[in-house]
Scaffold this motif. Structure first.
Motif, PDB file in Angstrom:
ATOM      1  N   LEU A  27      -3.228  -6.122  10.973  1.00 25.11           N
ATOM      2  CA  LEU A  27      -2.906  -5.127   9.936  1.00 25.11           C
ATOM      3  C   LEU A  27      -1.200  -5.912   9.814  1.00 25.11           C
ATOM      4  O   LEU A  27      -0.441  -5.941  10.736  1.00 25.11           O
ATOM      5  CB  LEU A  27      -2.851  -3.722  10.559  1.00 25.11           C
ATOM      6  N   TRP A  28      -0.556  -5.459   8.831  1.00 27.70           N
ATOM      7  CA  TRP A  28       0.625  -6.019   8.480  1.00 27.70           C
ATOM      8  C   TRP A  28       1.258  -5.132   7.548  1.00 27.70           C
ATOM      9  O   TRP A  28       0.762  -4.586   6.702  1.00 27.70           O
ATOM     10  CB  TRP A  28       0.522  -7.515   7.514  1.00 27.70           C
ATOM     11  N   ARG A  29       2.391  -4.904   7.485  1.00 30.42           N
ATOM     12  CA  ARG A  29       3.297  -4.204   7.020  1.00 30.42           C
ATOM     13  C   ARG A  29       3.738  -5.123   5.833  1.00 30.42           C
ATOM     14  O   ARG A  29       4.368  -6.361   5.775  1.00 30.42           O
ATOM     15  CB  ARG A  29       4.733  -3.852   7.630  1.00 30.42           C
ATOM     16  N   ILE A  30       3.091  -4.676   4.688  1.00 30.69           N
ATOM     17  CA  ILE A  30       3.206  -5.473   3.347  1.00 30.69           C
ATOM     18  C   ILE A  30       4.578  -5.080   2.552  1.00 30.69           C
ATOM     19  O   ILE A  30       4.742  -5.845   1.240  1.00 30.69           O
ATOM     20  CB  ILE A  30       2.053  -5.340   2.301  1.00 30.69           C
ATOM     21  N   TYR A  31       5.291  -4.120   2.970  1.00 29.65           N
ATOM     22  CA  TYR A  31       6.625  -3.784   2.107  1.00 29.65           C
ATOM     23  C   TYR A  31       6.299  -3.860   0.743  1.00 29.65           C
ATOM     24  O   TYR A  31       5.627  -3.377   0.016  1.00 29.65           O
ATOM     25  CB  TYR A  31       7.667  -4.593   2.616  1.00 29.65           C
ATOM     26  N   SER A  32       7.124  -4.879  -0.045  1.00 28.79           N
ATOM     27  CA  SER A  32       7.099  -4.715  -1.615  1.00 28.79           C
ATOM     28  C   SER A  32       5.917  -5.101  -2.033  1.00 28.79           C
ATOM     29  O   SER A  32       5.728  -5.114  -3.233  1.00 28.79           O
ATOM     30  CB  SER A  32       8.385  -5.462  -1.815  1.00 28.79           C
ATOM     31  N   MET A  33       4.686  -5.818  -1.428  1.00 32.99           N
ATOM     32  CA  MET A  33       3.792  -6.083  -1.927  1.00 32.99           C
ATOM     33  C   MET A  33       2.915  -4.492  -2.461  1.00 32.99           C
ATOM     34  O   MET A  33       1.785  -4.553  -2.933  1.00 32.99           O
ATOM     35  CB  MET A  33       2.723  -6.765  -1.205  1.00 32.99           C
ATOM     36  N   THR A  34       3.562  -3.378  -1.971  1.00 27.90           N
ATOM     37  CA  THR A  34       3.182  -2.149  -2.150  1.00 27.90           C
ATOM     38  C   THR A  34       3.499  -1.770  -3.834  1.00 27.90           C
ATOM     39  O   THR A  34       2.662  -1.208  -4.415  1.00 27.90           O
ATOM     40  CB  THR A  34       3.977  -1.169  -1.434  1.00 27.90           C
TER      41      THR A  34
END
Length: 407
Positions: free
Chosen positions: A71-78
């Motif tokens: 699992l990854w924090r996708i930040y601005s891919m939100t």
């Protein structure tokens, strides 16, 4: 929980195996030299994964490897997910792209634009027109980020506790009301400035739908697409798969750094950068876009709406480097336009790395990226977890992926 798997041979997908090996070796070297902790890379053609590499560690101290279900924090891919939410409400008639923002968020009535001065001596004037929903989607609203340190309005954001977009302990509604009290950098629609606009859009989704942003995402987008590992927080059973967040040191190495709180539901639901996701889940989101708004019989958007989202929305088909504010006038923005929360290749002859006309996508602050290439019918995602200082992986990623295309 789904797990991404390679589904076809690269040669059958029109990809060059030797070039893909060069691609892998390039990023393996980054890991072996300590510049990245680990990475996951997938390339799909026609919706079928033809290349999948997971290498290095998701947690250096614990010695845990990157795996397909990390699992990854996708930040601005939100942000593209937020755009899909807004456009769904547009299709349903809940709002319109040309709605003044104040119709849904009255705090944004009568916006004012920076004119001169700094700090307490800032002078403003009435904006030439209202902020429209389309301005927020295309980052032409006049909002900003406090961490830019390039314009007096950036400083006003920092003075208001908005250096990192949200005051400590604040929720989405009160934070967006605070944005509304800030002057705009420019008249809406006249420049491009990447900003907190997607947090404002997240609040618009809440007001129009009558539901918290996480609930809308879950019930209307994530669950219907089978994106069961994606959300604003993770549960105890998911925690062992979460990659540690690192920052780049001055010497080029990495060290653990704090990130957005994801263990338990956050008070601030960021439509700008709050999601955690997996490679499987984000592959499905890319497929939704590649297929024109439908996946496995579930349609979220019409093909026409996806086409509008993924075409250049800047006035006169402008280029980001030319139309953007000073902080964005860099070579990496040459040849690119901007749609609704995605960049779009407008002039491949000017881009920093080889690209195809109409390719669209976006990146995340912790070295994540995706793009969809309609001309070659393929999608790419890259996941790592480093907040960079000088590290730039995306131009080389694009160059090496492009070199693998045989047709």
């Amino acid at each position: 929980m789904g797990q991404l798997r390679q589904e076809t041979d690269p040669g059958e997908a029109g990809l060059d195996t030797a070039a893909l090996h060069r691609l892998d070796r390039h990023f393996v070297r980054h890991v072996d030299e300590g510049r990245l902790p680990g990475f996951l890379l997938s390339v799909a053609r026609g919706g079928r994964v033809a290349h999948l590499t997971a290498y290095g560690l998701r947690d250096i101290a614990a010695g845990l490897p990157v795996e397909p279900d990390t699992l990854w924090r996708i930040y601005s891919m939100t942000k593209p997910v937020t755009a899909v939410a807004v456009l769904m409400l547009v299709e349903e008639g809940g709002l319109a792209l040309d709605d003044p923002l104040e119709r849904h968020l009255p705090a944004f009535a009568a916006p004012r634009v920076y004119e001169s001065g700094s700090g307490a001596d800032v002078r403003t004037r009435p904006a030439a027109g209202p902020i429209l929903i389309r301005h927020l989607l295309s980052h032409t609203a006049g909002l900003t980020f406090g961490f830019y340190h390039r314009h007096p309005v950036d400083a006003l954001y920092r003075e208001a506790g908005l250096e990192y977009s949200v005051p400590p302990g604040a929720g989405l509604a009160e934070t967006v009301d605070l944005y509304a009290r800030m002057p705009l950098q420019f008249d809406p629609g006249t420049r491009w400035n990447y900003s907190v606009a997607s947090n404002v859009l997240g609040r618009v989704v809440e007001v129009v739908s009558g539901r918290p942003l996480d609930a809308f995402f879950a019930t209307r987008i994530l669950d219907p697409l089978g994106m069961t590992d994606t959300g604003f927080h993770i549960g105890p059973e998911q925690a062992p798969r979460l990659a540690e967040l690192y920052g780049e040191r001055e010497d080029g190495g990495v060290e653990p750094v704090p990130g957005l709180p994801v263990h338990g539901r956050p008070r601030f639901l960021s439509g700008s950068g709050g999601l955690v996701s997996s490679a499987f889940d984000f592959h499905r989101f890319m497929e939704l876009l590649r297929r024109g708004g439908e996946l496995d019989g579930t349609r979220l958007l019409s093909p026409g709406t996806v086409a509008e989202m993924t075409r250049n929305q800047l006035p006169g088909s402008a280029i980001l480097r030319d139309f953007g504010t000073a902080v964005h006038q860099e070579p990496g923005n040459d040849g690119l336009g901007f749609g609704y929360n995605v960049s779009v290749v407008v002039d491949p002859s000017r881009t920093a790395a080889p690209s195809s006309q109409g390719t669209y996508g976006w990146t995340g602050a912790a070295t994540t990226a995706f793009w969809v290439d309609p001309r070659h019918d393929f999608t790419v995602q890259f996941m790592s977890q480093v907040r960079p200082r000088t590290l730039k992986v995306f131009p080389e990623l694009r160059r090496l992926v492009h070199a693998a295309l045989r047709d």
